[in-house]
Design a protein around this motif. Structure first.
Motif, PDB file in Angstrom:
ATOM      1  N   TYR A   1       5.449  95.212  49.346  1.00 28.43           N
ATOM      2  CA  TYR A   1       4.158  95.016  48.571  1.00 28.43           C
ATOM      3  C   TYR A   1       4.512  95.171  47.119  1.00 28.43           C
ATOM      4  O   TYR A   1       3.840  94.401  46.399  1.00 28.43           O
ATOM      5  N   LEU A   2       5.147  95.985  46.733  1.00 28.56           N
ATOM      6  CA  LEU A   2       5.306  96.140  45.190  1.00 28.56           C
ATOM      7  C   LEU A   2       6.252  95.158  44.670  1.00 28.56           C
ATOM      8  O   LEU A   2       5.897  94.655  43.524  1.00 28.56           O
TER       9      LEU A   2
ATOM     10  N   PHE B   1       6.166  97.205  34.507  1.00 26.31           N
ATOM     11  CA  PHE B   1       6.044  97.614  36.027  1.00 26.31           C
ATOM     12  C   PHE B   1       7.631  98.227  36.185  1.00 26.31           C
ATOM     13  O   PHE B   1       8.493  97.634  35.757  1.00 26.31           O
ATOM     14  N   GLY B   2       7.512  99.290  37.248  1.00 25.86           N
ATOM     15  CA  GLY B   2       8.880  99.619  37.552  1.00 25.86           C
ATOM     16  C   GLY B   2       8.824 100.566  38.974  1.00 25.86           C
ATOM     17  O   GLY B   2       7.708 101.144  38.929  1.00 25.86           O
TER      18      GLY B   2
ATOM     19  N   TYR C   1       2.570  94.149  38.879  1.00 23.21           N
ATOM     20  CA  TYR C   1       1.476  94.509  37.785  1.00 23.21           C
ATOM     21  C   TYR C   1       0.217  94.395  38.464  1.00 23.21           C
ATOM     22  O   TYR C   1      -0.674  95.526  38.328  1.00 23.21           O
ATOM     23  N   ALA C   2      -0.036  93.742  39.407  1.00 22.25           N
ATOM     24  CA  ALA C   2      -1.358  93.452  40.286  1.00 22.25           C
ATOM     25  C   ALA C   2      -1.470  94.391  41.368  1.00 22.25           C
ATOM     26  O   ALA C   2      -2.468  94.411  42.325  1.00 22.25           O
TER      27      ALA C   2
ATOM     28  N   ASN D   1      -5.610 101.105  46.308  1.00 21.55           N
ATOM     29  CA  ASN D   1      -6.168 101.596  47.653  1.00 21.55           C
ATOM     30  C   ASN D   1      -5.606 100.490  48.693  1.00 21.55           C
ATOM     31  O   ASN D   1      -5.488 101.052  49.869  1.00 21.55           O
ATOM     32  N   GLU D   2      -5.248  99.198  48.134  1.00 17.80           N
ATOM     33  CA  GLU D   2      -4.599  98.471  48.966  1.00 17.80           C
ATOM     34  C   GLU D   2      -3.271  98.941  49.590  1.00 17.80           C
ATOM     35  O   GLU D   2      -3.054  99.104  50.817  1.00 17.80           O
ATOM     36  N   LEU D   3      -2.362  99.673  48.649  1.00 15.71           N
ATOM     37  CA  LEU D   3      -1.394 100.059  49.025  1.00 15.71           C
ATOM     38  C   LEU D   3      -1.487 101.288  50.103  1.00 15.71           C
ATOM     39  O   LEU D   3      -0.681 101.289  50.976  1.00 15.71           O
TER      40      LEU D   3
END
Length: 193
Positions: A177-178, A64-65, A183-184, A188-190
């Motif tokens: 949020y990130l 993740f990044g 990773y999760a 759509n949520e974002l």
């Protein structure tokens, strides 16, 4: 895996890649951390953390990044592999089509971006000892700073982070949020939060 989740919780900060000291201090203030981030000088160096260049994997290639870059006149070729998830007046959130790599792109150029953000609170860069001249301001916030502890920069960014400007509100929402989801993170949520 349990190891990956545990690692991400303890070392989430090592997955945030700012381009310059301005971005580094901005990240740290929004994310409320003093931990070391993966500062990279130059837009290409930020995105190269996420990909293979000349046969060598970037340090965040398989993980993740989140990177932050300015929107320059010449578009980053890496963004051709991404889709724009969120676009506001002063930022674009890009996500790589196949990985959990995100790029936050600020625009217009950072010196103009700051001026626009501060306007929402009837403030100006001169309130923090900076020049109103864009050329001088760019030099003062990019070339003249070689330390994220720069007092004048920190005072300016305290005001930016506390601004009521919608771009800052959105930037904080995206970054927090990130940080939480790593990773999760759900596209759509974002996009719809």
């Amino acid at each position: 895996t349990i190891f990956t989740t545990k690692y991400m919780i303890e070392n989430w900060h090592s997955h945030f890649v700012p381009e310059c000291y301005f971005d580094t201090v901005l990240f740290k203030k929004i994310l409320k951390t003093n931990k070391r981030l993966k500062h990279r000088k130059g837009c290409n160096n930020v995105v190269n953390s996420f990909r293979i260049v000349k046969g060598k994997k970037g340090d965040l290639h398989d993980t993740f990044g989140v990177g932050m870059v300015d929107k320059d006149k010449r578009e980053l070729d890496y963004l051709n592999e991404c889709e724009a998830l969120i676009e506001t007046k002063n930022l674009i959130l890009w996500k790589h089509k196949e990985t959990q790599h995100f790029v936050i792109q600020l625009y217009p150029p950072i010196e103009k971006w700051i001026v626009e953000i501060l306007k929402a609170d009837n403030r100006g860069v001169e309130d923090f000892g900076y020049s109103k001249d864009f050329k001088k301001l760019k030099h003062e916030i990019k070339e003249d700073i070689d330390d994220e502890g720069d007092e004048r920069l920190n005072n300016l960014l305290d005001a930016v982070v506390l601004s009521k400007n919608k771009t800052i509100t959105e930037l904080k929402r995206i970054m927090l949020y990130l940080r939480e989801k790593t990773y999760a993170a759900d596209i759509n949520e974002l996009k719809n939060a």
